[in-house]
Design a protein around this motif. Structure first.
Motif, PDB file in Angstrom:
ATOM      1  N   SER A   1       0.825  -1.136  -0.126  1.00  0.00           N
ATOM      2  CA  SER A   1      -0.232  -0.104   0.002  1.00  0.00           C
ATOM      3  C   SER A   1       0.805   1.188  -0.048  1.00  0.00           C
ATOM      4  N   ASP A   2       2.135   1.210   0.618  1.00  0.00           N
ATOM      5  CA  ASP A   2       2.928   2.433   0.734  1.00  0.00           C
ATOM      6  C   ASP A   2       3.619   2.674  -0.691  1.00  0.00           C
ATOM      7  N   ASN A   3       3.663   1.544  -1.488  1.00  0.00           N
ATOM      8  CA  ASN A   3       4.607   1.792  -2.683  1.00  0.00           C
ATOM      9  C   ASN A   3       3.625   1.563  -3.730  1.00  0.00           C
ATOM     10  N   LEU A   4       2.672   0.836  -3.940  1.00  0.00           N
ATOM     11  CA  LEU A   4       1.867   0.858  -5.080  1.00  0.00           C
ATOM     12  C   LEU A   4       0.654   1.552  -5.189  1.00  0.00           C
ATOM     13  N   TRP A   5      -0.136   1.739  -4.197  1.00  0.00           N
ATOM     14  CA  TRP A   5      -1.220   2.767  -4.005  1.00  0.00           C
ATOM     15  C   TRP A   5      -1.030   3.871  -2.871  1.00  0.00           C
ATOM     16  N   ARG A   6       0.252   4.580  -3.319  1.00  0.00           N
ATOM     17  CA  ARG A   6       0.530   5.598  -2.119  1.00  0.00           C
ATOM     18  C   ARG A   6      -0.371   6.622  -2.051  1.00  0.00           C
ATOM     19  N   LEU A   7      -1.261   7.059  -2.857  1.00  0.00           N
ATOM     20  CA  LEU A   7      -1.978   8.230  -3.097  1.00  0.00           C
ATOM     21  C   LEU A   7      -3.416   7.535  -2.558  1.00  0.00           C
ATOM     22  N   GLY A   8      -3.563   6.435  -2.264  1.00  0.00           N
ATOM     23  CA  GLY A   8      -4.984   5.770  -2.074  1.00  0.00           C
ATOM     24  C   GLY A   8      -5.291   4.880  -3.156  1.00  0.00           C
ATOM     25  N   ILE A   9      -6.221   3.912  -3.014  1.00  0.00           N
ATOM     26  CA  ILE A   9      -6.617   3.168  -4.129  1.00  0.00           C
ATOM     27  C   ILE A   9      -7.623   3.912  -5.014  1.00  0.00           C
ATOM     28  N   LYS A  10      -8.379   4.867  -4.614  1.00  0.00           N
ATOM     29  CA  LYS A  10      -9.062   5.542  -5.581  1.00  0.00           C
ATOM     30  C   LYS A  10      -8.368   6.320  -6.628  1.00  0.00           C
ATOM     31  N   LEU A  11      -7.160   6.726  -6.081  1.00  0.00           N
ATOM     32  CA  LEU A  11      -6.087   7.652  -7.323  1.00  0.00           C
ATOM     33  C   LEU A  11      -5.191   6.850  -7.729  1.00  0.00           C
ATOM     34  N   SER A  12      -5.397   5.639  -7.762  1.00  0.00           N
ATOM     35  CA  SER A  12      -4.343   4.731  -8.596  1.00  0.00           C
ATOM     36  C   SER A  12      -4.791   4.058  -9.690  1.00  0.00           C
ATOM     37  N   ALA A  13      -3.986   4.051 -10.740  1.00  0.00           N
ATOM     38  CA  ALA A  13      -4.336   3.354 -12.005  1.00  0.00           C
ATOM     39  C   ALA A  13      -4.220   1.971 -12.025  1.00  0.00           C
ATOM     40  N   GLY A  14      -4.933   1.352 -12.720  1.00  0.00           N
ATOM     41  CA  GLY A  14      -4.700  -0.177 -12.859  1.00  0.00           C
ATOM     42  C   GLY A  14      -5.591  -1.023 -12.049  1.00  0.00           C
ATOM     43  N   ASN A  15      -5.661  -2.193 -12.186  1.00  0.00           N
ATOM     44  CA  ASN A  15      -6.433  -3.157 -11.387  1.00  0.00           C
ATOM     45  C   ASN A  15      -5.467  -4.035 -10.475  1.00  0.00           C
ATOM     46  N   PHE A  16      -6.122  -4.417  -9.240  1.00  0.00           N
ATOM     47  CA  PHE A  16      -5.383  -5.082  -8.485  1.00  0.00           C
ATOM     48  C   PHE A  16      -5.905  -6.593  -8.007  1.00  0.00           C
ATOM     49  N   LEU A  17      -5.390  -7.771  -8.358  1.00  0.00           N
ATOM     50  CA  LEU A  17      -5.722  -8.868  -8.295  1.00  0.00           C
ATOM     51  C   LEU A  17      -4.919  -9.666  -7.222  1.00  0.00           C
ATOM     52  N   PHE A  18      -5.557 -10.216  -6.081  1.00  0.00           N
ATOM     53  CA  PHE A  18      -5.164 -10.998  -5.246  1.00  0.00           C
ATOM     54  C   PHE A  18      -5.676 -12.541  -5.289  1.00  0.00           C
ATOM     55  N   LEU A  19      -4.776 -13.436  -5.467  1.00  0.00           N
ATOM     56  CA  LEU A  19      -4.861 -14.748  -5.624  1.00  0.00           C
ATOM     57  C   LEU A  19      -5.292 -15.851  -4.354  1.00  0.00           C
ATOM     58  N   GLY A  20      -5.710 -15.313  -3.138  1.00  0.00           N
ATOM     59  CA  GLY A  20      -6.196 -15.929  -2.010  1.00  0.00           C
ATOM     60  C   GLY A  20      -5.144 -16.163  -1.183  1.00  0.00           C
ATOM     61  N   ASP A  21      -5.578 -16.884  -0.117  1.00  0.00           N
ATOM     62  CA  ASP A  21      -4.921 -17.359   1.314  1.00  0.00           C
ATOM     63  C   ASP A  21      -4.461 -15.964   1.853  1.00  0.00           C
ATOM     64  N   TYR A  22      -5.548 -15.153   2.346  1.00  0.00           N
ATOM     65  CA  TYR A  22      -5.550 -14.049   3.151  1.00  0.00           C
ATOM     66  C   TYR A  22      -5.099 -14.062   4.412  1.00  0.00           C
ATOM     67  N   VAL A  23      -5.594 -15.158   5.042  1.00  0.00           N
ATOM     68  CA  VAL A  23      -5.594 -15.504   6.529  1.00  0.00           C
ATOM     69  C   VAL A  23      -4.658 -16.497   6.835  1.00  0.00           C
ATOM     70  N   ASP A  24      -4.565 -16.975   8.279  1.00  0.00           N
ATOM     71  CA  ASP A  24      -3.798 -18.080   8.627  1.00  0.00           C
ATOM     72  C   ASP A  24      -2.290 -17.677   8.551  1.00  0.00           C
ATOM     73  N   ARG A  25      -1.505 -18.465   9.834  1.00  0.00           N
ATOM     74  CA  ARG A  25      -0.146 -18.529   9.827  1.00  0.00           C
ATOM     75  C   ARG A  25       0.332 -16.943  10.222  1.00  0.00           C
ATOM     76  N   GLY A  26       0.054 -16.220   9.629  1.00  0.00           N
ATOM     77  CA  GLY A  26       0.351 -14.622  10.116  1.00  0.00           C
ATOM     78  C   GLY A  26      -0.732 -14.381  11.191  1.00  0.00           C
ATOM     79  N   ILE A  27      -0.083 -13.361  12.112  1.00  0.00           N
ATOM     80  CA  ILE A  27      -0.894 -12.927  13.339  1.00  0.00           C
ATOM     81  C   ILE A  27      -2.029 -11.848  13.111  1.00  0.00           C
ATOM     82  N   ASN A  28      -1.895 -11.230  12.072  1.00  0.00           N
ATOM     83  CA  ASN A  28      -2.699  -9.985  11.750  1.00  0.00           C
ATOM     84  C   ASN A  28      -3.888 -10.435  10.676  1.00  0.00           C
ATOM     85  N   SER A  29      -4.580 -11.586  10.872  1.00  0.00           N
ATOM     86  CA  SER A  29      -5.400 -12.074   9.783  1.00  0.00           C
ATOM     87  C   SER A  29      -6.685 -11.299   9.584  1.00  0.00           C
ATOM     88  N   ILE A  30      -7.170 -10.777  10.905  1.00  0.00           N
ATOM     89  CA  ILE A  30      -8.371  -9.892  11.102  1.00  0.00           C
ATOM     90  C   ILE A  30      -8.108  -8.490  10.398  1.00  0.00           C
TER      91      ILE A  30
END
Length: 581
Positions: A230-259
């Motif tokens: 977020s600090d480097n690819l949509w620094r100005l906020g997601i609304k002011l950033s060009a392009g699309n952003f695709l996430f391929l899953g596995d957002y939770v588990d293992r790490g401690i900040n899943s929520i």
């Protein structure tokens, strides 16, 4: 003597011209003018004639010598050749014009070109060193414009208001510890999940996107890596950033900040549903993200219980209902297939892998069971359509990439279709080069982009004749080695790899870090309760300078080694799309 009187006009032979239809089909040149029509070639001595066709005077002033007239037969041959050439070009122009109209109609019928409304908003964004703020839009000196702007109202519903607040909180979690531990945050996560469910249930199971697109692998509860992007690819906020952003899953588990990771991604999806696209991974199933005995403190369900108490299971269940509606795959520029893990196995009676059409037929809401829980068909019979689609969905989130040993075993089987049982067991499958080649040729694609596994110390790796890219977007230690968080940018005709290098932590710190040395015991304890302070390297996902080389515990990671494995993890690495690297 020559009789006096007006001289009769000199007749010139007619110049063949293109038809009016071809003239209308002529393309416009720069400057808005049409190209000049063809003219017959001038004879070498034509420059020696004046504008009226008479011989011109030489340098000495004496009249030039006239050229012998062209033979009538030769002249007729030249004229016929010119007319034939012009007729051929006329036909080519008409055919090209018809092709343009046909292609334009096809694009409009397939929905690739859609007219969109662009309503005005009464706000403008102001970028300062402190961040991005909003204020009322300015105007030129016009009473009507002022009245029009005053009549505009920013359309923000309750879910969008909550999403905007969550994005601001995640940008500064240390300053909002009380909110992140509160019941109010739990209710906000529930609201975000419910709203995302209503958005994603209307999306196709395979999304078709156009570049530019950023592709991210598994986040696995790593808020620090998500903050890096977020600090480097949509620094100005997601609304002011060009392009699309695709996430391929596995957002939770293992790490401690899943929520926090789930709440942040859900908030982005609500704010810009046409720019943020979330696919489903195997950790977006209840059987995996509720496995407390295996993942311990890294389990999504346990984190919900510890954070919200009796409300924790409700938050966990509502998030899983949203996960049930996540799409399974995406196609970028009709050249790149992206999914969590890979390609589905062939359906009964077919030797080729199940295609994109089968993925599109998967129901928009499905609780995907693990592979071993899908009931096989009775011997000699084919499974019903519902079971087939359940198998297709399961393969999209569970299939592994075959390693070199499995590739050799499949090569010894002459009738192998490129799939073999996975060492993971439980009914999961592996796919190799033959299956990848068949799938890409079946759909005229060039690459498969996947997540599901570590990139083995690099954010992005290539395998299977450089046609499969594995993306890992979490730097959490795994399988005894440190990982690198990376992503892939599909930018028109080029793909570029972006990795997290020497980028210091901004959110999560170890207990002995100098970054939190000035905090008192109570402040450190409250940060530790929401995962902003960690004790050991087993839950560490950062790059702090004062880390020591601890031994990391292994988990269920099964690396997909390949003998033709190539490393594409260098920063700024790039390779062209539409062909092999």
């Amino acid at each position: 003597k020559r009789p006096r009187g007006p001289r009769p006009p000199r007749r010139r032979p007619p110049i063949p011209r293109a038809s009016p239809t071809a003239a209308r089909a002529l393309p416009m040149e720069r400057g808005g003018t049409r190209p000049q029509r063809l003219k017959p070639p001038r004879s070498p001595d034509s420059r020696a004639e004046d504008g009226r066709g008479r011989p011109s005077a030489g340098r000495s002033g004496s009249p030039g010598r006239a050229r012998a007239p062209l033979d009538p037969d030769d002249a007729a041959t030249v004229i016929r050749a010119l007319r034939g050439e012009l007729l051929q070009r006329d036909q080519e122009l008409v055919a090209a014009s018809q092709d343009v109209e046909r292609l334009r109609g096809q694009l409009q019928s397939t929905g690739a070109i859609v007219r969109r409304a662009h309503p005005l908003t009464p706000l403008q964004y102001v970028v300062t060193e402190e961040g991005v703020s909003k204020e009322r839009a300015g105007r030129k000196a016009s009473i009507l414009t002022a009245e029009m702007l005053e009549g505009l109202v920013e359309s923000v519903d309750s879910a969008e208001y909550v999403a905007d607040r969550v994005v601001r909180v995640i940008a500064d979690p240390a300053g909002n510890i009380a909110y992140l531990r509160s019941e109010e945050f739990a209710m906000d996560v529930i609201r975000l999940a419910d709203r995302c469910s209503s958005i994603m249930v209307d999306e196709p199971r395979c999304i078709f996107l156009t570049s530019p697109v950023y592709i991210f692998g598994g986040i696995h509860g790593s808020l620090e890596d998500l903050r890096f992007f977020s600090d480097n690819l949509w620094r100005l906020g997601i609304k002011l950033s060009a392009g699309n952003f695709l996430f391929l899953g596995d957002y939770v588990d293992r790490g401690i900040n899943s929520i926090e990771c789930v709440a942040y991604l859900f908030a982005l999806k609500i704010l810009v549903p046409d720019k943020i696209f979330l696919l489903r991974g195997n950790h977006e199933t209840r059987e995996v993200n509720g496995w407390e005995a295996h993942y311990g403190d890294g389990c999504f369900l346990r984190q919900c219980r510890q954070r919200f108490g009796d409300m924790g299971p409700r938050v966990w269940e509502v998030c899983n209902r949203a996960f049930d509606r996540l799409p399974l795959a995406a196609v970028i520029d009709r050249d790149i297939f992206a999914t969590h893990t890979g390609i589905p196995r062939p359906l009964p009676g077919d030797s080729s892998p199940a295609g994109i059409a089968a993925i599109l037929d998967v129901p928009h809401e499905m609780a995907i069971p693990p592979p071993h829980a899908i009931a096989p068909a009775a011997e000699g019979t084919d499974p019903d359509r519902a079971t087939q689609l359940q198998q297709v969905a399961s393969d999209c989130i569970w299939c592994d990439l075959a390693d070199s040993t499995q590739e050799r075993a499949m090569a010894q089987q002459g009738d192998s279709n490129g799939f073999t049982p996975s060492p993971r067991g439980g009914g999961a499958m592996c796919y190799g080069r033959r299956a990848v080649k068949a799938f890409l040729e079946q759909h005229a694609l060039s690459y498969v982009v996947r997540a599901h596994e570590s990139a083995e110390g690099s954010g992005v790796t290539l395998s299977k004749n450089a046609s499969v890219l594995t993306v890992a977007s979490s730097s959490r230690p795994e399988a005894g080695s440190r990982n690198v968080a990376g992503c892939v940018l599909v930018d028109f005709e080029r793909m570029q790899c972006i990795n997290r290098g020497g980028y210091s932590n901004k959110v999560v710190h170890r207990r002995g870090s100098v970054s939190i040395a000035a905090l008192d015991v109570d402040q450190i304890r409250m940060r530790a309760e929401i995962g902003l302070v960690v004790d050991d390297a087993s839950t560490w996902d950062g790059n702090e300078d004062d880390d020591d080389d601890d031994d990391f515990a292994d988990d269920d990671f099964e690396p997909g080694e390949d003998e033709d494995h190539l490393d594409a993890g260098g920063q700024g690495g790039e390779f062209g799309a539409g062909g092999r690297a």
